[in-house]
Design a protein around this motif. Structure first.
Motif, short mmCIF file in Angstrom:
data_model
loop_
_atom_site.label_atom_id
_atom_site.label_comp_id
_atom_site.label_asym_id
_atom_site.label_seq_id
_atom_site.Cartn_x
_atom_site.Cartn_y
_atom_site.Cartn_z
N SER A 123 -7.37 -30.00 56.07
CA SER A 123 -7.50 -30.51 54.71
C SER A 123 -6.46 -31.57 54.38
O SER A 123 -5.27 -31.40 54.65
CB SER A 123 -7.36 -29.35 53.71
OG SER A 123 -7.31 -29.84 52.39
N PRO A 124 -6.89 -32.66 53.73
CA PRO A 124 -5.93 -33.68 53.29
C PRO A 124 -5.00 -33.20 52.20
O PRO A 124 -4.00 -33.86 51.90
CB PRO A 124 -6.84 -34.82 52.79
CG PRO A 124 -8.15 -34.17 52.48
CD PRO A 124 -8.29 -33.05 53.45
N LEU A 125 -5.30 -32.05 51.60
CA LEU A 125 -4.42 -31.49 50.57
C LEU A 125 -3.03 -31.20 51.14
O LEU A 125 -2.06 -31.08 50.38
CB LEU A 125 -5.03 -30.21 50.00
CG LEU A 125 -4.25 -29.47 48.91
CD1 LEU A 125 -3.98 -30.37 47.71
CD2 LEU A 125 -4.99 -28.21 48.48
N VAL A 126 -2.91 -31.12 52.45
CA VAL A 126 -1.62 -30.83 53.07
C VAL A 126 -0.54 -31.81 52.64
O VAL A 126 0.65 -31.46 52.56
CB VAL A 126 -1.78 -30.81 54.61
CG1 VAL A 126 -2.08 -32.20 55.15
CG2 VAL A 126 -0.54 -30.24 55.28
N THR A 127 -0.92 -33.04 52.31
CA THR A 127 0.09 -34.04 51.94
C THR A 127 0.73 -33.74 50.59
O THR A 127 1.80 -34.28 50.28
CB THR A 127 -0.52 -35.45 51.90
OG1 THR A 127 -1.59 -35.48 50.94
CG2 THR A 127 -1.08 -35.83 53.26
N ARG A 128 0.10 -32.91 49.78
CA ARG A 128 0.66 -32.55 48.47
C ARG A 128 2.06 -31.96 48.61
O ARG A 128 2.93 -32.16 47.75
CB ARG A 128 -0.25 -31.52 47.78
CG ARG A 128 0.26 -31.02 46.45
CD ARG A 128 -0.45 -29.73 46.04
NE ARG A 128 -0.13 -28.63 46.96
CZ ARG A 128 -0.78 -27.47 46.99
NH1 ARG A 128 -1.80 -27.26 46.18
NH2 ARG A 128 -0.43 -26.53 47.85
N ASP A 129 2.29 -31.23 49.70
CA ASP A 129 3.54 -30.49 49.86
C ASP A 129 4.55 -31.21 50.76
O ASP A 129 5.45 -30.58 51.32
CB ASP A 129 3.24 -29.10 50.41
CG ASP A 129 2.42 -28.27 49.43
OD1 ASP A 129 2.51 -28.52 48.22
OD2 ASP A 129 1.68 -27.37 49.88
N THR A 130 4.43 -32.53 50.84
CA THR A 130 5.35 -33.31 51.67
C THR A 130 6.81 -33.07 51.28
O THR A 130 7.69 -32.99 52.15
CB THR A 130 5.01 -34.81 51.56
OG1 THR A 130 3.70 -35.03 52.11
CG2 THR A 130 6.02 -35.65 52.32
N ASP A 131 7.07 -32.92 49.99
CA ASP A 131 8.45 -32.71 49.55
C ASP A 131 9.05 -31.44 50.13
O ASP A 131 10.24 -31.40 50.52
CB ASP A 131 8.53 -32.68 48.03
CG ASP A 131 7.66 -31.59 47.41
OD1 ASP A 131 6.57 -31.29 47.95
OD2 ASP A 131 8.06 -31.02 46.37
N LEU A 132 8.24 -30.39 50.24
CA LEU A 132 8.72 -29.13 50.81
C LEU A 132 8.80 -29.22 52.33
O LEU A 132 9.74 -28.71 52.94
CB LEU A 132 7.80 -27.99 50.38
CG LEU A 132 7.70 -27.75 48.87
CD1 LEU A 132 6.68 -26.67 48.57
CD2 LEU A 132 9.06 -27.37 48.30
#
Length: 271
Positions: A124-133
């Motif tokens: 899922s491309p949603l994985v990039t949402r948590d780049t900060d973590l």
């Protein structure tokens, strides 16, 4: 979609079998809305027990962040090495996580009490949402994004509810720009174009490939799922055959050095 909310007693599950090398698996959800036709979980106990079609139900694990912190801290007090595979029987970034953010909460817990290593497996491309973590876990992390083909018409045939192929490539570009350790899992290999190895090389330096024999039963689960019927007649000999993995390996060697191509389980091991 049948969505239920449950509060589990334990978050981390001791591993074995395919995940030898990891101390624990971590599944933010039970069930997966992507419902890929070839998913080996369809033929596993979690997939069969519910008596509901895989992809039509998801259990959301509530109240997990604080529980995970306590479990990680307990393991550290006992000097236990903690290597986590997220996830083994669901996608941690399936569409529900846009709203529920269970996976983000678990990552926040791991930032507070870091494991020795975390492997994140998603499509899922949603994985990039948590780049900060992820950046805070960068030195003990690998992100693996499944891209089985570069042909979206093939994706629609085998996994119509899964994210579009281009969206996954876009996400991989963002992970690369952020400097996060990532790979592409071409697992299972589906029919692809001659340009696929070159497209992959633009976004990652490391890939893992496998065919349907990597379903945990040497292809028997896949046979029971009748995946063969989804192939066009002219695709069968080339893509659903004993030598397909070797053919794909030869194709990937056009752009990747041998040390950056992993086969099957070795591509999912820690570090």
């Amino acid at each position: 979609m049948d969505i239920q909310y449950k509060s589990p007693q334990k978050i981390l599950t001791p591993t074995g079998g395919f995940l030898t090398g990891y101390s624990h698996s971590l599944n933010p959800y039970v069930g997966c809305a992507f419902g890929c036709s070839y998913c080996y979980v369809r033929q596993s106990p979690v997939g069969l027990f519910r008596k509901q079609e895989w992809g039509t139900w998801v259990d959301v694990k509530e109240n997990v962040k604080d529980k995970l912190i306590r479990e990680l801290q307990s393991l550290k007090k006992r000097n236990k090495k903690t290597t986590i595979f997220m996830s083994s029987s669901t996608d941690p970034y399936q569409s529900l996580d846009y709203k529920e953010q269970i996976t983000r909460g678990l990552l926040e817990a791991m930032v507070e009490s870091p494991p020795d290593f975390l492997f994140v497996q998603t499509r899922s491309p949603l994985v990039t949402r948590d780049t900060d973590l992820f950046l805070q876990l960068k030195d003990r992390l690998r992100i693996s994004v499944t891209v089985e083909t570069d042909l979206d018409e093939v994706r629609k045939r085998f996994s119509p509810a899964a994210p579009p192929i281009q969206a996954r490539f876009n996400a991989l570009c963002k992970l690369k720009e952020a400097g996060l350790p990532s790979q592409v899992a071409v697992t299972p290999v589906l029919p692809f174009s001659n340009e696929f190895p070159y497209k992959l090389k633009e976004v990652v330096n490391r890939i893992c490939i496998d065919d349907f024999t990597g379903d945990g039963s040497q292809g028997k689960r896949t046979e029971r799922l009748q995946i063969k019927e989804l192939y066009d007649v002219d695709e069968l000999n080339k893509w659903y055959s004993p030598d397909s993995k070797q053919r794909v390996l030869n194709e990937m060697k056009k752009t990747f050095t041998p040390e950056n191509i992993y086969i099957g389980a070795e591509g999912f091991m820690p570090y």
